[in-house]
Scaffold this active site. Sequence first.
Site, mmCIF file in Angstrom:
data_model
loop_
_atom_site.group_PDB
_atom_site.id
_atom_site.type_symbol
_atom_site.label_atom_id
_atom_site.label_comp_id
_atom_site.label_asym_id
_atom_site.label_seq_id
_atom_site.Cartn_x
_atom_site.Cartn_y
_atom_site.Cartn_z
ATOM 1 N N LYS A 187 -3.495 -1.444 15.998
ATOM 2 C CA LYS A 187 -2.918 -0.595 17.042
ATOM 3 C C LYS A 187 -3.906 -0.336 18.150
ATOM 4 O O LYS A 187 -5.105 -0.239 17.905
ATOM 5 C CB LYS A 187 -2.543 0.751 16.431
ATOM 6 C CG LYS A 187 -1.121 0.810 16.069
ATOM 7 C CD LYS A 187 -0.767 2.227 15.731
ATOM 8 C CE LYS A 187 -0.199 2.235 14.361
ATOM 9 N NZ LYS A 187 -1.164 1.963 13.309
ATOM 10 N N GLU A 191 0.824 -1.219 0.000
ATOM 11 C CA GLU A 191 0.000 0.000 0.000
ATOM 12 C C GLU A 191 0.858 1.270 0.000
ATOM 13 O O GLU A 191 2.071 1.231 0.243
ATOM 14 C CB GLU A 191 -0.954 0.022 1.201
ATOM 15 C CG GLU A 191 -0.243 0.133 2.532
ATOM 16 C CD GLU A 191 -1.089 0.809 3.607
ATOM 17 O OE1 GLU A 191 -1.534 1.947 3.390
ATOM 18 O OE2 GLU A 191 -1.270 0.194 4.670
HETATM 19 N N1 PSU Z 1 -2.093 1.901 10.447
HETATM 20 C C1 PSU Z 1 -0.764 2.222 10.464
HETATM 21 N N2 PSU Z 1 -0.253 3.005 9.491
HETATM 22 C C2 PSU Z 1 -1.036 3.473 8.495
HETATM 23 C C3 PSU Z 1 -2.436 3.105 8.473
HETATM 24 C C4 PSU Z 1 -2.898 2.328 9.465
HETATM 25 O O1 PSU Z 1 -0.046 1.816 11.348
HETATM 26 O O2 PSU Z 1 -0.540 4.188 7.630
HETATM 27 C C5 PSU Z 1 -3.280 3.564 7.341
HETATM 28 C C6 PSU Z 1 -3.639 2.368 6.446
HETATM 29 O O3 PSU Z 1 -3.528 2.765 5.092
HETATM 30 C C7 PSU Z 1 -5.090 2.101 6.787
HETATM 31 C C8 PSU Z 1 -5.579 3.488 7.101
HETATM 32 O O4 PSU Z 1 -5.810 1.493 5.740
HETATM 33 O O5 PSU Z 1 -4.525 4.085 7.816
HETATM 34 C C9 PSU Z 1 -6.867 3.484 7.882
HETATM 35 O O6 PSU Z 1 -7.352 4.779 7.939
HETATM 36 P P1 PSU Z 1 -8.858 5.062 8.398
HETATM 37 O O7 PSU Z 1 -8.909 4.684 9.837
HETATM 38 O O8 PSU Z 1 -9.047 6.520 8.171
HETATM 39 O O9 PSU Z 1 -9.730 4.198 7.538
#
Ligand code: PSU
Length: 304
Positions: A159, A25
């Site tokens: 996390k 990603e």
């Molecule tokens: N967790 C991490 N680093 C990240 C993300 C999540 O440790 O960069 C990113 C991933 O791309 C995940 C996104 O899909 O955050 C989720 O964001 P949201 O909660 O806004 O959907």
Amino acid sequence: MNKYIDINHEVKEALENNKPVVALESTIISHGMPYPQNVQTARRVEEIVREQGAIPATIAVIGGRLKVGLTSEELEFFGQSSDILKASRRDLPYIIANELHGATTVATTMIIAEMAGIKVFVTGGIGGVHRGAAESFDISADLQELAKTDVAVVCAGVKSILDIGLTLEYLETQGVPVLGYQTKDFPAFYTRQSGFEVLYSLENAEVAAKTLKAKWDMNLKGGLVIANPVPKAEAMDESINEAIESSLSECNKKGIKGKDITPFLLGRIKEVTEGRSLETNIALVYNNARVGGQIAKAYSLLNR
Ligand code: PSU
Ligand code: MN
């Protein structure tokens, strides 16, 4: 193939010949880590995938094109540029129509990987149910995507900035297998344990590959979560939770909402831990690349 997607030559050739390919990603590059560590990490992750005998395909949206496999220049541009939108499922149509740049989240990377025919995807952590979701309704679109898109996601769990228990409940309701890689503890990204367990532990890459195949052979739509804990040597201790709590309350105080929450917290936790959280983050992504490369390879052998 749809007219919006550009698959690079090497990846296309690999897919046509049933060689292993691993999707990667780009939100982790543009919104998850600072420059230049983001670009260095992305390059090293690609190398590790190759060392396992698989082809890496970093996914991003550049100038409105869905890119599967980035050139070295594109990767550098992506790591440096500040006008890259975080692109989840809802954002894609507008970004494409306006020829903008988008960093793909877990959800969007799964969508584009599926379009290309890639079955295994490696990342750091997935999104989930945020704490306080009963009030805020903040549930990452990653979870819905796992329910419907046929891609396996290798990650280091969720996390604890999120509500891990509710995230696992949500995945259960949606019928998404959550599998530990050589562990029964569901990992919490920076740490190897979250206090929650998974039902099943995958012994090795072959068992993982057979599990993906069984799911999709039976036409059970959707993805799988393969939770691979950060290596012991690089894991953080429980003190990370204090850093997370203080970063969360700061986030609330500042009124930061929606898609900006995760990037803010990652940056703040890094400051509070004086950079140690970033080192752990990088180490766990490398470990996921190793395991994901092996699973992709085992999966392609099953389909020979
Ligand atoms: N967790 C991490 N680093 C990240 C993300 C999540 O440790 O960069 C990113 C991933 O791309 C995940 C996104 O899909 O955050 C989720 O964001 P949201 O909660 O806004 O959907
Ligand atoms: Mn959200």
